[in-house]
Scaffold this motif. Sequence first.
Motif, PDB file in Angstrom:
ATOM      1  N   GLY A  85      -1.257 -10.783   1.463  1.00 10.54           N
ATOM      2  CA  GLY A  85      -0.609 -10.268   2.786  1.00 10.54           C
ATOM      3  C   GLY A  85       0.185  -8.949   2.354  1.00 10.54           C
ATOM      4  O   GLY A  85       0.988  -8.489   3.181  1.00 10.54           O
ATOM      5  N   GLU A  86      -0.086  -8.291   1.185  1.00 10.68           N
ATOM      6  CA  GLU A  86       0.622  -6.969   0.745  1.00 10.68           C
ATOM      7  C   GLU A  86      -0.318  -6.033   1.141  1.00 10.68           C
ATOM      8  O   GLU A  86      -1.458  -5.971   0.901  1.00 10.68           O
ATOM      9  N   GLY A  87       0.062  -4.728   1.190  1.00 13.54           N
ATOM     10  CA  GLY A  87      -0.613  -3.650   1.302  1.00 13.54           C
ATOM     11  C   GLY A  87      -0.976  -2.948  -0.138  1.00 13.54           C
ATOM     12  O   GLY A  87      -0.374  -3.348  -1.188  1.00 13.54           O
ATOM     13  N   ALA A  88      -2.003  -1.989  -0.072  1.00 10.92           N
ATOM     14  CA  ALA A  88      -2.427  -1.763  -1.358  1.00 10.92           C
ATOM     15  C   ALA A  88      -1.929  -0.334  -1.769  1.00 10.92           C
ATOM     16  O   ALA A  88      -1.768   0.146  -2.792  1.00 10.92           O
ATOM     17  N   ALA A  98      -5.534  -4.373  -6.366  1.00 10.08           N
ATOM     18  CA  ALA A  98      -5.482  -4.267  -4.659  1.00 10.08           C
ATOM     19  C   ALA A  98      -5.858  -5.349  -3.934  1.00 10.08           C
ATOM     20  O   ALA A  98      -5.313  -5.838  -3.036  1.00 10.08           O
ATOM     21  N   ASP A  99      -6.967  -6.031  -4.291  1.00 10.13           N
ATOM     22  CA  ASP A  99      -7.685  -7.261  -3.751  1.00 10.13           C
ATOM     23  C   ASP A  99      -6.605  -8.455  -3.937  1.00 10.13           C
ATOM     24  O   ASP A  99      -6.253  -9.106  -2.979  1.00 10.13           O
ATOM     25  N   ARG A 117      -3.487  -8.080  -4.041  1.00 10.47           N
ATOM     26  CA  ARG A 117      -1.971  -7.872  -3.147  1.00 10.47           C
ATOM     27  C   ARG A 117      -2.649  -8.176  -2.042  1.00 10.47           C
ATOM     28  O   ARG A 117      -1.926  -8.739  -0.865  1.00 10.47           O
ATOM     29  N   ARG A 118      -3.784  -7.829  -1.303  1.00  7.69           N
ATOM     30  CA  ARG A 118      -4.121  -8.004  -0.107  1.00  7.69           C
ATOM     31  C   ARG A 118      -4.287  -9.549   0.285  1.00  7.69           C
ATOM     32  O   ARG A 118      -3.707  -9.994   1.447  1.00  7.69           O
ATOM     33  N   GLU A 119      -4.636 -10.298  -0.681  1.00  8.96           N
ATOM     34  CA  GLU A 119      -4.893 -11.732  -0.361  1.00  8.96           C
ATOM     35  C   GLU A 119      -3.321 -12.155  -0.418  1.00  8.96           C
ATOM     36  O   GLU A 119      -3.304 -13.245   0.530  1.00  8.96           O
TER      37      GLU A 119
END
Length: 333
Positions: free
Chosen positions: A317-320, A310-311, A313-315
């Motif tokens: 720019g995507e949602g978890a 999840a981290d 993906r956030r880096e």
Amino acid sequence: MNALKTSLLCIALASAWPVAAQEMDHSKMDHSKMAMPETPKPTETDPAKKKAEPEDEPAPMDHSKMDHAAMGHDMSGMPVDSSMPGMQHDEAMAPEQPRTPIPPITDADRAAAQPPGGHMAHLDNGIHSYSLLNRLEGWDADPGKGLAWEGQGWIGTDLDRLWWRSEGERVDGHTESADIEVLYGRSVSTWWDVVAGVRHDFKPGDSQSFAAFGVQGLAPQKFEVSATAYVGERGQTAARFEVEYELLLTNRLILQPLVEVDLYGKDDPARGIGSGLSTAEAGLRLRYEFSRRFAPYIGVVHERAFGNTADLRREEGEGASDTRFVVGVRAWF
């Protein structure tokens, strides 16, 4: 005056004496010596007796004392009702039938009934094949339009099969993930196979291969289960668990829930994968089978990333997490 009374009394006594002499003195009679006349009994033709007494029932016939052979009748094929009066035949009347006892089943008999190879052997060892496109679906969501697939199949006998499995996803014309597995499967029970082989990932990141081994089959309550472990060429480890169930609303309308979980042994930032529980996907699809080979469906799918995945993906720019409605088709051949 007294003389007149006496004269009248004498006249009365004289007139009554002849009558008294004629009457019988019953006190001096011997009744024991007098025979009373017998009343005649009514004969069989007497109507009074027929009305007073019921007709005598005929006595039951004792068939056990009758010689049926002498009478010229063959009674062996006639049904006998033992509940009828007089039909209780002696057991001696029944013809003697040979009675051969059934011998007990021995281990040798059981072994002779089994085909060569024991309980796992099958008489049909022909080569067969089966391919299932379990999911071929598209969607239109915020990240973009997408297309996903998942399928499997096999070729071989009832005991030994060569399996293939593949799944992947494309978003806006770009392949986000894709893999294929080639496995040898061996039946270990009626509903379960053990599998071993290789898996090759095309995306994400650079392509790489894994050794694969696991089990698949039908769990109690009709859950289809697949559990596979992977060991990568660079020491990566992974595991994938998948469970699905088919709920028949009607003979053609079927609701299919599905859950898939991916785990990884260590971080792989180049592929956007974190260690531990990586992703989980839950879907609910409702299909209508025009035939067993072809069934369109609609459904909803929710996917969520956990932990380091999840981290990563956030880096980027995507949602978890992501929820989407899908339309697809299921087919097999």
